[in-house]
Design an enzyme around this catalytic site. Structure first.
Site, PDB file in Angstrom:
ATOM      1  N   HIS A 192      -9.572  -4.644  10.328  1.00  0.00           N
ATOM      2  CA  HIS A 192     -10.194  -4.457   9.012  1.00  0.00           C
ATOM      3  C   HIS A 192     -11.449  -3.594   9.077  1.00  0.00           C
ATOM      4  CE1 HIS A 192      -7.521  -7.686   7.955  1.00  0.00           C
ATOM      5  NE2 HIS A 192      -7.980  -7.787   6.738  1.00  0.00           N
ATOM      6  N   GLU A 217       0.816  -1.224   0.000  1.00  0.00           N
ATOM      7  CA  GLU A 217       0.000   0.000   0.000  1.00  0.00           C
ATOM      8  C   GLU A 217       0.846   1.269   0.000  1.00  0.00           C
ATOM      9  OE1 GLU A 217      -0.686  -2.617   1.907  1.00  0.00           O
ATOM     10  OE2 GLU A 217      -2.713  -3.246   1.361  1.00  0.00           O
TER      11      GLU A 217
END
Lengths: 359, 324
Positions: free
Chosen positions: B129, B60
């Protein structure tokens, strides 16, 4: 620490250097001297309290930026970390706008909003000037991505220090550079110390830092950075690889900074490194003195010419101080400028909704 | 008007913008050949090919930074985070590079990127998450933060976000991807910084964004049917820039407010709005500003409990009855 000895190979004969005119060679010397005199002047002003924040001096490393930047063409781009004055002057930024930025004045290259670590000149393909160690390495990759996406023949030169090589995003970038075949050249300027921690104490390594590129099947090279001819020769090969094959390279140049990590680093003399080490580099490996001697030897430079170049560089630096001194401070209103493009341009998007929340 | 899923509305926005502007590139993990982890980019790689729809490795920080760098040269990357929670590993790139580079360069550089993906709890995937980072990101001057509660809004806002010349953080929701709504076939844009009144009312303003808008709408229905309370529902749609006028207008109309948001309460978006209402509409208020947020603990996995951790219509109703 171990350092490369003075180069024995004659890099002046390398094709990229053989074609240099006498004037070109003196220009390389001039650019290095300009950086040194500018930074000496900035140090003086820092010590007088005219400059805020940090001041990371590049003195001792000038050959790396000047050598690499001298090879850049129209579609080649450059980005570096916080020790960025040398690269900025090498790409053609004026001492005035750089000194004014150190002073935090409105006439500074970043209007007084960036400071020492954040010089930018997109019109000269110079994308900063980045304060977070290795934070610029994915950006350099992105410049290469942009070059390739647009179908241009170019390279992105992304500079980083030896301390940056242990950050994760550098390896994420190397992986994608290889995977996507991007024309990026990572240039590690290894000055031996990541702040106050020596190379040996900070990096697990076999031969050198650039060798880590092998893990990604990326070509790499390591060389002394003190000879500007050698820097050019080694960097040109990497640029050629980027231009002709759209492939990345990792380069490592051994170099040395005479001052601390920043001027605030009090331990650099006799603390984490012996004073004698600094003296050896100053006396035997100074990139400017080495190149001066070389040009005298080649008879393309006289002592008199050197004197003129040096005097001009000092005068330019002194003038930049004057410029910075008389330049206006940024206005209070300018705090809210340059935050959002759309607001600055007062586009419809910029006029819609509340962007700032003080009142 | 065709009835389509939220994810399909986003998909149409991408297709239209890819066709309109050759510099628009979708990138992220599994966005191309896999069709997207949540199938938001389904079919786009097949249609537009490797150059416009790019699979990245799981990096990322690397690919967001790469997108930012490319945007400085005029490319317009639309970067997917499989979960917005993963932004935590790319924080330096998002905050320091995308968010600050314009300012630190004195306006010489701008960064026209969109970072997008789901930002929600409620799917039993655990705390790592299930973050809702819109309040973290809206706290950074230089970034823009957008959320969409419906497919219609998602499409119009996404097209605008892609054309915007500043970095836009676009928050979606996995629980909304399958929700259907009517989306016109003709092109339309929704400006950033314009809220939308999703339901008119006179007694209380429920101010929300994202999926919390749907929670507020459900609560409003029950409030009307069972408690004779007429609730107005304002969907902010954009957190920064923020439609302050719409908020204040609604407060002036109903004089009572309950903010509904899926953030945790500390420094939530609702906390900012609450402060704004207090400062600018104090005299209009007939009661304290109420807030309904996610319960203030990490997102619990337990399928039995997690739905209760998010704002529910019941909690909204309870809060409304406290302030009305």
């Amino acid at each position: 620490m171990t350092k490369s000895v003075a180069p024995r190979v004659d890099f002046a004969k390398a094709p990229i250097n053989a074609k240099l005119t006498s004037e070109d060679k003196r220009t390389l010397l001039r650019e290095m001297l300009r950086i040194r005199r500018f930074e000496q002047a900035s140090l003086k002003m820092y010590q007088q309290g005219k400059v805020g924040g940090f001041l990371h001096l590049y003195i001792g490393q000038e050959s790396v930026a000047v050598g690499a930047v001298s090879l850049m063409g129209e579609h080649d781009h450059i980005i570096t970390a916080y020790r960025d004055h040398g690269h900025a002057l090498a790409v053609g930024m004026s001492m005035d706008e750089c000194m004014a930025e150190l002073y935090g004045k409105a006439t500074g290259c970043s209007k007084g909003k960036g400071g020492s670590m954040h010089f930018f000149a997109p019109d000269k393909n110079y994308w900063g000037g980045h304060g977070i160690v290795a934070g610029q390495t994915p950006l350099g990759l992105g410049l290469a991505y942009g070059i390739k996406y647009k179908g241009l023949t170019g390279a992105a030169l992304c500079f980083l220090g030896d301390g940056a090589v242990n950050q994760g995003c550098f390896y994420e970038s190397l992986n994608m550079a290889a995977l996507f075949e991007l024309p990026v050249v990572y240039v590690i300027e290894n000055n031996g110390y990541s702040m106050g921690t020596s190379l040996e104490r900070s990096s697990a390594l076999d031969k050198c830092l650039a060798q880590r590129a092998e893990a990604f099947k990326i070509d790499w090279d390591q060389a002394s950075g003190e000879d500007v001819y050698q820097v050019r020769e080694v960097t040109q090969k990497a640029i050629d690889r980027a231009h002709k094959e759209s492939k990345p390279t990792v380069l490592e140049f051994d170099t040395y900074r005479y001052y601390g990590h920043s001027v605030a680093d009090a331990n650099h003399k006799g603390g984490y490194r012996p004073e004698e080490e600094i003296e050896i580099f100053k006396k035997q490996h100074d990139p400017i003195q080495c190149f001066k001697a070389r040009l005298l030897d080649e008879q393309v430079l006289t002592e008199e010419q050197y004197g003129i170049i040096d005097t001009e560089a000092r005068a330019e630096a002194a003038a930049s101080i004057k410029f910075a001194e008389v330049s206006p401070q940024p206005t209070e209103e300018s705090i809210f400028e340059d935050v959002y493009f759309e607001v600055d341009r007062q586009t419809e998007a910029g006029r819609t909704g509340k962007h700032f929340f003080n009142d | 008007m065709p009835l389509i899923e939220y994810r399909e509305a986003l998909n149409q926005a991408f297709a239209e913008e890819i066709e309109r502007d050759p510099n628009v590139v979708l990138m992220g993990e599994e966005v191309a050949q896999y069709d997207g982890a949540y199938k938001v980019t389904r079919g786009l790689w097949k249609k537009y090919g490797d150059k416009r729809v790019v699979d990245t490795p799981i990096s990322e920080a690397g690919f967001i930074g790469m997108g930012i760098g490319a945007s400085m040269l005029g490319i317009r990357p639309v970067i997917e985070l499989m979960f917005w929670s993963f932004a935590a590993v790319a924080y330096d790139q998002i905050i320091n590079n995308a968010g600050q580079i314009r300012y630190m360069s004195g306006g010489l550089i701008n960064c026209p990127i969109v970072i997008r993906g789901p930002a929600n709890g409620g799917t039993n995937v655990g705390a790592t998450h299930s973050h809702t980072p819109e309040s973290w990101l809206a706290a950074i001057p230089g970034l823009k933060v957008v959320t969409a509660a419906t497919g219609y809004d998602a499409k119009g806002l996404m097209k605008t976000a892609i054309r915007d010349n500043d970095p836009v953080m676009f928050m979606e929701n996995t629980l909304l991807y399958g929700e259907k709504c009517e989306v016109p076939t003709e092109e339309y844009l929704i400006p950033l910084g314009k809220a939308d009144c999703k339901r008119e009312g006179t007694d209380v303003s429920l101010i929300a964004y994202g999926r919390a808008v749907l929670t507020a709408l459900k609560a409003a229905k029950t409030l009307e049917a069972e408690h004779d309370i007429s609730a107005e529902v304002i969907d902010l749609r954009s957190i920064r820039p923020l439609d302050e006028d719409a908020i204040l207008e609604s407060v002036r109309k109903t004089h009572r407010v309950v903010l509904v948001d899926e953030n945790k309460p500390f420094c939530a978006v609702s906390a900012q709005i609450s402060s704004l209402i207090m400062e600018k509409a104090f005299d209009e208020l007939d009661g304290p500003v109420g807030r309904v947020c996610s319960l203030d603990a990490p997102a619990i996995y337990s399928p039995a409990l997690e739905p209760l951790q998010l704002p529910t219509p019941d909690r909204v109703i309870k809060k409304v009855r406290e302030v009305c």
